[in-house]
Design an enzyme around this catalytic site. Structure first.
Site, PDB file in Angstrom:
ATOM      1  N   ASP A  21       0.823  -1.212   0.000  1.00  0.00           N
ATOM      2  CA  ASP A  21       0.000   0.000   0.000  1.00  0.00           C
ATOM      3  C   ASP A  21       0.854   1.258   0.000  1.00  0.00           C
ATOM      4  O   ASP A  21       0.528   2.236  -0.678  1.00  0.00           O
ATOM      5  CB  ASP A  21      -0.931   0.009   1.219  1.00  0.00           C
ATOM      6  CG  ASP A  21      -2.178  -0.809   0.957  1.00  0.00           C
ATOM      7  OD1 ASP A  21      -2.749  -0.678  -0.141  1.00  0.00           O
ATOM      8  OD2 ASP A  21      -2.570  -1.598   1.838  1.00  0.00           O
TER       9      ASP A  21
ATOM     10  N   CYS B 138       6.340  -6.183   6.021  1.00  0.00           N
ATOM     11  CA  CYS B 138       5.481  -7.337   5.742  1.00  0.00           C
ATOM     12  C   CYS B 138       4.820  -7.254   4.366  1.00  0.00           C
ATOM     13  O   CYS B 138       4.033  -8.118   4.014  1.00  0.00           O
ATOM     14  CB  CYS B 138       4.427  -7.514   6.835  1.00  0.00           C
ATOM     15  SG  CYS B 138       3.286  -6.139   6.942  1.00  0.00           S
TER      16      CYS B 138
HETATM   17  C1  PEP Z   1       0.749  -4.033   2.540  1.00  0.00           C
HETATM   18  O1  PEP Z   1      -0.026  -3.131   2.204  1.00  0.00           O
HETATM   19  O2  PEP Z   1       1.954  -4.064   2.203  1.00  0.00           O
HETATM   20  C2  PEP Z   1       0.270  -5.155   3.362  1.00  0.00           C
HETATM   21  C3  PEP Z   1       1.092  -6.051   3.877  1.00  0.00           C
HETATM   22  O3  PEP Z   1      -1.056  -5.262   3.548  1.00  0.00           O
HETATM   23  P1  PEP Z   1      -2.073  -5.770   2.419  1.00  0.00           P
HETATM   24  O4  PEP Z   1      -1.261  -6.290   1.255  1.00  0.00           O
HETATM   25  O5  PEP Z   1      -2.891  -6.835   3.025  1.00  0.00           O
HETATM   26  O6  PEP Z   1      -2.836  -4.540   2.079  1.00  0.00           O
HETATM   27 MG    MG Z   2      -1.914  -2.948   3.199  1.00  0.00          MG
END
Ligand code: PEP
Ligand code: MG
Length: 596
Positions: free
Chosen positions: A469, A516
């Site tokens: 994001d 992450c």
């Molecule tokens: C991200 O945005 O990098 C994340 C780990 O969350 P998601 O991909 O679930 O939005």
């Molecule tokens: Mg995210």
């Protein structure tokens, strides 16, 4: 002599590499959202049977809606459940049903087709109305039509795909949603091919966690591939080859063997220590969607979970899980990772993770910037508190950390922590055990939050960067839009400057900063992230062996040199050149592989 038929010509389609691997199999076209409606004539003596089929589908749909209403009323209250009353009114609307029956009788066409034709006419009429309230009814009609047609046709939706499929297939879809991906039968899917989507769309992330190859952003896969066509999916290069020739199959056979050899080499290190060649320890963790992923995480060498995406539990089926069901799922993950820790992220619905549940607004113009994740949870405290209590209860069984997604303001974290405190008090009053010192963290995935870590640090014990994001918000590039996929580039110097700033600031504040997002699992970028001070890297289990293999070959000096080169780069091409040059010093030379 009759000529023997020519084999169909090979066609190569180029898309975005979503999930690595090669697969070969028959195409199965999955109609997302829109239910595929057949059109056929019926004999006059079948008319009554056809009308009865329609009646039965209406009854089944009504039962489903009532069940949904009861569930939602229980969890969210009567106001939220009222939407289903409106849906039942639309379902039983005499005008639509009588007109459908008339069409069946007079045109002698099947019920599904007639219902769809009639509802399309109503839909158009309502969509064109001046009155906003009446225009809204168009959404109700669309929802009901999909549900009823699903029941009439036995729908080729992902919901009941496992029952339909006799053999393993390659799923070909226009826009496979995360909830459809969540419902795919894992043992029947060889690969996923999608018209839309980018590298970090959630459907793709799920494909990676299922460890099935995926190619997305193909634009016209559904029109170029016919159901049953033999297709070869190359998830490394983002290619889909329809009717592959003998020569192509031979070439891919070799590639597959080579990748299997590499995989064996990477997997040989999963039990080795996580430290660089000169002894610097690093932490690798797994991203999981639920208890079904922990065995895989262990097999790939993960000892802890850096991101448990809890939405998966909320995307499956028609109803949200109860507090009890959530507790069971969280506890299962926590106990299976013991003594390792588990970061449980609170609900991150919205964006591309949509469900029919009324807590999510239908038809937002910008769902990724809208009513998503923590915003949605804070507006539905009962829903949020049920999850927080379930997490707290699971914390009695092992090491748990709570993480809030999509934090943009300090006030949101304070409000979430206040609700968490209420949950602690409620559990304590009932004598239910939990970890009173459970650490609380925030995801750093909105640039505005990245710039106020010092303010957030007073309310957070740790941070985790959601690069998927963060990149889309920083560069204003929709992560799921294949048209702008080439701009979604983590080698952008501005993005890397921000990453470095966050990691440096975290160190200054004494707060661990993990990563992450998908970038954490990319062996190209991982040494750079460690050089800048990432305290952990959390990735889908399938990515961990190669990641560990690569990092075990790095040295502090090599990473520091790489970081200096990247910091001096003025464009993403130079950044990538530096990253590749460094990776090449660590990677296996294909010439060293045993010949087969
Ligand atoms: C991200 O945005 O990098 C994340 C780990 O969350 P998601 O991909 O679930 O939005
Ligand atoms: Mg995210």
């Amino acid at each position: 002599m009759p000529e023997s038929p020519q084999p169909p010509a090979e066609v190569v389609l180029k898309g975005v590499a979503g999930s690595p691997g090669v697969a070969l199999g028959p195409a199965y076209e999955l109609i997302s959202g829109e239910i595929e409606v057949p059109c056929y004539t019926i004999p006059t003596d079948q008319v009554e049977a056809e009308l009865a089929r329609l009646d039965q589908a209406v009854l089944t749909t009504r039962d489903q809606l009532e069940e949904l209403r009861t569930q939602v009323a229980k969890r969210l209250g009567d106001d939220e459940a009222m939407i289903f009353d409106a849906h039942i009114l639309v379902l039983e609307d005499r005008a639509i049903l009588e007109e459908t029956s008339r069409e069946i009788r007079t045109r002698l066409l099947n019920a599904d087709y007639c219902y769809r034709a009639v509802s399309d006419r109503f839909l158009q009429a309502f969509s064109a109305m001046e009155d906003a309230f009446l225009r809204e009814r168009a959404t109700d009609i669309r929802d009901i039509t999909r549900r009823l047609l699903g029941n009439l046709t036995g729908g080729r939706s992902s919901h009941n795909l496992g029952d339909h499929l006799k053999e393993k297939v390659v799923i070909v879809a226009n826009d496979l949603t995360p909830s459809e991906t969540a419902e795919l039968p894992r043992d029947k899917v060889l690969a996923i091919v999608n018209d839309l989507g980018g590298k970090t769309s959630h459907a793709v992330i799920m494909a990676r966690s299922l460890e099935v190859p995926a190619v997305v952003g193909l634009h016209e896969a559904t029109s170029r591939i016919a159901p049953g066509d033999t297709i070869l999916v190359d998830g490394y290069e983002g290619l889909v080859i329809v009717h592959p020739s003998e020569a192509t199959l031979f070439r891919y056979g070799k590639l597959r063997r080579q990748k299997e050899q590499l995989r064996a080499i990477y997997e040989a290190v999963v039990s080795e220590p996580s430290e660089t060649a000169d002894g610097q320890p690093f932490v690798l963790e797994a991203n999981v969607d639920g208890p079904m992923d922990t065995a895989k995480a262990h097999r790939r060498g993960a000892r802890s979970v850096g991101l448990f995406r809890t939405e998966h539990l909320f995307l499956k089926g028609d109803q949200f899980p109860t507090e009890e069901e959530q507790y069971e799922a969280y506890r299962a993950v926590v106990t299976s990772m013991k003594p390792g820790s588990v970061v449980i992220r609170t609900l991150d619905l919205g964006g591309d993770k949509q469900t029919d549940n009324p807590v999510l607004p239908a038809d937002e113009d910008n769902p990724f910037m809208g009513f998503r994740a923590l915003r949605l949870c804070l507006a539905h405290p009962d829903l949020f508190k049920a999850q927080l209590r379930a997490i707290l209860r699971a914390s009695a069984h092992g090491s748990v950390r709570i993480m809030y997604p999509m934090v943009s303001h300090l006030a949101e974290v304070k409000r979430a922590n206040a609700l968490l405190e209420e949950c602690r008090r409620e559990l304590a009053a009932k004598g239910i055990p939990f970890d009173p010192t459970i650490p609380v963290g925030a995801m750093v995935e909105i640039p505005g939050a990245a710039l106020i870590l010092d303010l957030l640090a007073g309310s957070c014990d740790f941070f985790s960067i959601g690069t998927n994001d963060l990149l889309q918000y920083l560069l204003a590039v929709d992560r799921g839009n294949e048209r702008v996929a080439s701009l979604y580039n983590p080698a952008h110097p501005g993005f890397l400057r921000l990453m470095r700033t966050i990691l440096t600031e975290g160190k200054r504040l004494g707060r661990p900063v993990g990563i992450c997002g998908e970038l954490a699992g990319d062996p190209l970028f991982a040494p750079l992230l460690l050089a800048w001070g990432a305290t952990s890297l959390s990735a889908s289990p399938g990515a961990l062996p190669e990641l560990k293999f690569t990092l075990r070959r790095t040295t502090r000096a090599g990473m520091a040199k790489l970081a200096a080169e990247v910091e001096a780069s003025t464009c993403s091409e130079d950044v990538r050149r530096a990253l590749r040059a460094h990776r090449d010093t660590l990677a296996v030379n294909p010439d060293d592989l045993p010949k087969t």
